[in-house]
Design a protein around this motif. Structure first.
Motif, PDB file in Angstrom:
ATOM      1  N   PHE A  10      23.903  43.510  30.607  1.00 49.34           N
ATOM      2  CA  PHE A  10      24.530  44.829  30.485  1.00 49.34           C
ATOM      3  C   PHE A  10      25.732  44.769  29.554  1.00 49.34           C
ATOM      4  O   PHE A  10      25.900  45.634  28.692  1.00 49.34           O
ATOM      5  CB  PHE A  10      24.975  45.348  31.850  1.00 49.34           C
ATOM      6  CG  PHE A  10      23.870  45.841  32.739  1.00 49.34           C
ATOM      7  CD1 PHE A  10      22.586  46.059  32.269  1.00 49.34           C
ATOM      8  CD2 PHE A  10      24.121  46.098  34.070  1.00 49.34           C
ATOM      9  CE1 PHE A  10      21.574  46.522  33.099  1.00 49.34           C
ATOM     10  CE2 PHE A  10      23.128  46.565  34.912  1.00 49.34           C
ATOM     11  CZ  PHE A  10      21.850  46.784  34.429  1.00 49.34           C
ATOM     12  N   ILE A  11      26.569  43.781  29.732  1.00 46.90           N
ATOM     13  CA  ILE A  11      27.774  43.651  28.908  1.00 46.90           C
ATOM     14  C   ILE A  11      27.402  43.483  27.441  1.00 46.90           C
ATOM     15  O   ILE A  11      27.975  44.133  26.561  1.00 46.90           O
ATOM     16  CB  ILE A  11      28.666  42.501  29.414  1.00 46.90           C
ATOM     17  CG1 ILE A  11      29.261  42.873  30.771  1.00 46.90           C
ATOM     18  CG2 ILE A  11      29.754  42.162  28.392  1.00 46.90           C
ATOM     19  CD1 ILE A  11      29.916  41.714  31.516  1.00 46.90           C
ATOM     20  N   GLU A  69      31.352  44.919  36.311  1.00 46.56           N
ATOM     21  CA  GLU A  69      31.687  44.161  37.528  1.00 46.56           C
ATOM     22  C   GLU A  69      31.923  45.100  38.709  1.00 46.56           C
ATOM     23  O   GLU A  69      31.394  44.883  39.800  1.00 46.56           O
ATOM     24  CB  GLU A  69      32.939  43.309  37.304  1.00 46.56           C
ATOM     25  CG  GLU A  69      32.731  42.116  36.422  1.00 46.56           C
ATOM     26  CD  GLU A  69      32.028  40.968  37.131  1.00 46.56           C
ATOM     27  OE1 GLU A  69      32.071  40.902  38.377  1.00 46.56           O
ATOM     28  OE2 GLU A  69      31.427  40.149  36.422  1.00 46.56           O
ATOM     29  N   LYS A  70      32.725  46.119  38.497  1.00 46.89           N
ATOM     30  CA  LYS A  70      33.096  47.049  39.569  1.00 46.89           C
ATOM     31  C   LYS A  70      31.873  47.764  40.135  1.00 46.89           C
ATOM     32  O   LYS A  70      31.695  47.837  41.358  1.00 46.89           O
ATOM     33  CB  LYS A  70      34.110  48.062  39.043  1.00 46.89           C
ATOM     34  CG  LYS A  70      34.533  49.093  40.058  1.00 46.89           C
ATOM     35  CD  LYS A  70      35.478  50.111  39.440  1.00 46.89           C
ATOM     36  CE  LYS A  70      35.710  51.249  40.416  1.00 46.89           C
ATOM     37  NZ  LYS A  70      36.175  52.442  39.780  1.00 46.89           N
ATOM     38  N   ILE A  71      31.031  48.283  39.263  1.00 47.69           N
ATOM     39  CA  ILE A  71      29.878  49.055  39.724  1.00 47.69           C
ATOM     40  C   ILE A  71      28.892  48.171  40.482  1.00 47.69           C
ATOM     41  O   ILE A  71      28.409  48.537  41.558  1.00 47.69           O
ATOM     42  CB  ILE A  71      29.197  49.777  38.553  1.00 47.69           C
ATOM     43  CG1 ILE A  71      30.108  50.918  38.097  1.00 47.69           C
ATOM     44  CG2 ILE A  71      27.818  50.292  38.937  1.00 47.69           C
ATOM     45  CD1 ILE A  71      29.645  51.637  36.879  1.00 47.69           C
ATOM     46  N   ASP A 110      21.522  52.720  34.757  1.00 51.33           N
ATOM     47  CA  ASP A 110      21.938  54.119  34.623  1.00 51.33           C
ATOM     48  C   ASP A 110      23.390  54.306  35.028  1.00 51.33           C
ATOM     49  O   ASP A 110      24.164  54.985  34.338  1.00 51.33           O
ATOM     50  CB  ASP A 110      21.049  55.033  35.472  1.00 51.33           C
ATOM     51  CG  ASP A 110      19.668  55.219  34.886  1.00 51.33           C
ATOM     52  OD1 ASP A 110      19.491  54.934  33.685  1.00 51.33           O
ATOM     53  OD2 ASP A 110      18.765  55.637  35.628  1.00 51.33           O
ATOM     54  N   CYS A 111      23.774  53.715  36.140  1.00 52.30           N
ATOM     55  CA  CYS A 111      25.154  53.844  36.631  1.00 52.30           C
ATOM     56  C   CYS A 111      26.155  53.236  35.656  1.00 52.30           C
ATOM     57  O   CYS A 111      27.186  53.837  35.344  1.00 52.30           O
ATOM     58  CB  CYS A 111      25.304  53.177  37.995  1.00 52.30           C
ATOM     59  SG  CYS A 111      24.417  53.998  39.313  1.00 52.30           S
ATOM     60  N   VAL A 112      25.837  52.043  35.187  1.00 47.37           N
ATOM     61  CA  VAL A 112      26.754  51.325  34.290  1.00 47.37           C
ATOM     62  C   VAL A 112      26.891  52.061  32.962  1.00 47.37           C
ATOM     63  O   VAL A 112      28.001  52.245  32.460  1.00 47.37           O
ATOM     64  CB  VAL A 112      26.264  49.874  34.090  1.00 47.37           C
ATOM     65  CG1 VAL A 112      26.976  49.199  32.950  1.00 47.37           C
ATOM     66  CG2 VAL A 112      26.448  49.069  35.371  1.00 47.37           C
ATOM     67  N   GLU A 113      25.768  52.494  32.387  1.00 50.78           N
ATOM     68  CA  GLU A 113      25.830  53.191  31.102  1.00 50.78           C
ATOM     69  C   GLU A 113      26.625  54.486  31.219  1.00 50.78           C
ATOM     70  O   GLU A 113      27.471  54.788  30.376  1.00 50.78           O
ATOM     71  CB  GLU A 113      24.435  53.490  30.577  1.00 50.78           C
ATOM     72  CG  GLU A 113      24.483  54.177  29.228  1.00 50.78           C
ATOM     73  CD  GLU A 113      23.134  54.671  28.749  1.00 50.78           C
ATOM     74  OE1 GLU A 113      23.086  55.125  27.596  1.00 50.78           O
ATOM     75  OE2 GLU A 113      22.159  54.635  29.512  1.00 50.78           O
TER      76      GLU A 113
END
Length: 87
Positions: free
Chosen positions: A55-56, A26-28, A4-7
């Protein structure tokens, strides 16, 4: 939680490149690890690496650049070029 955060973060960037996606993922994930949010999970570093790669790949598929198709009018003109219709 991670997905959820990444999207949401990638969607907020607008027009993104593969590098933008990689850096954001990477950052998240790094922030979540440093903040201790994954301390009680059973995820290994190998699991986290596989999650990042997944994810990527998924986000790259969603946010890839799209080809601009020529506009076709009712008269059969495509960007000012008439296409002969078969009889």
């Amino acid at each position: 939680m991670l997905a959820d955060c990444v999207e949401a973060a990638v969607r907020s960037l607008g027009n993104v490149t593969l590098k933008d996606i990689q850096e954001t993922v990477e950052k998240i994930i790094e922030e979540k690890i440093n903040d201790g949010q994954l301390d009680e999970s059973s995820l290994t570093l190998k699991d986290i690496m596989n999650i990042k790669i997944s994810f990527i790949n998924v986000l790259q598929g969603i946010f890839h650049n799209r080809i601009e198709y020529p506009e076709i009018t009712e008269e059969g003109e495509e960007n000012g070029v008439y296409r002969e219709q078969s009889k």
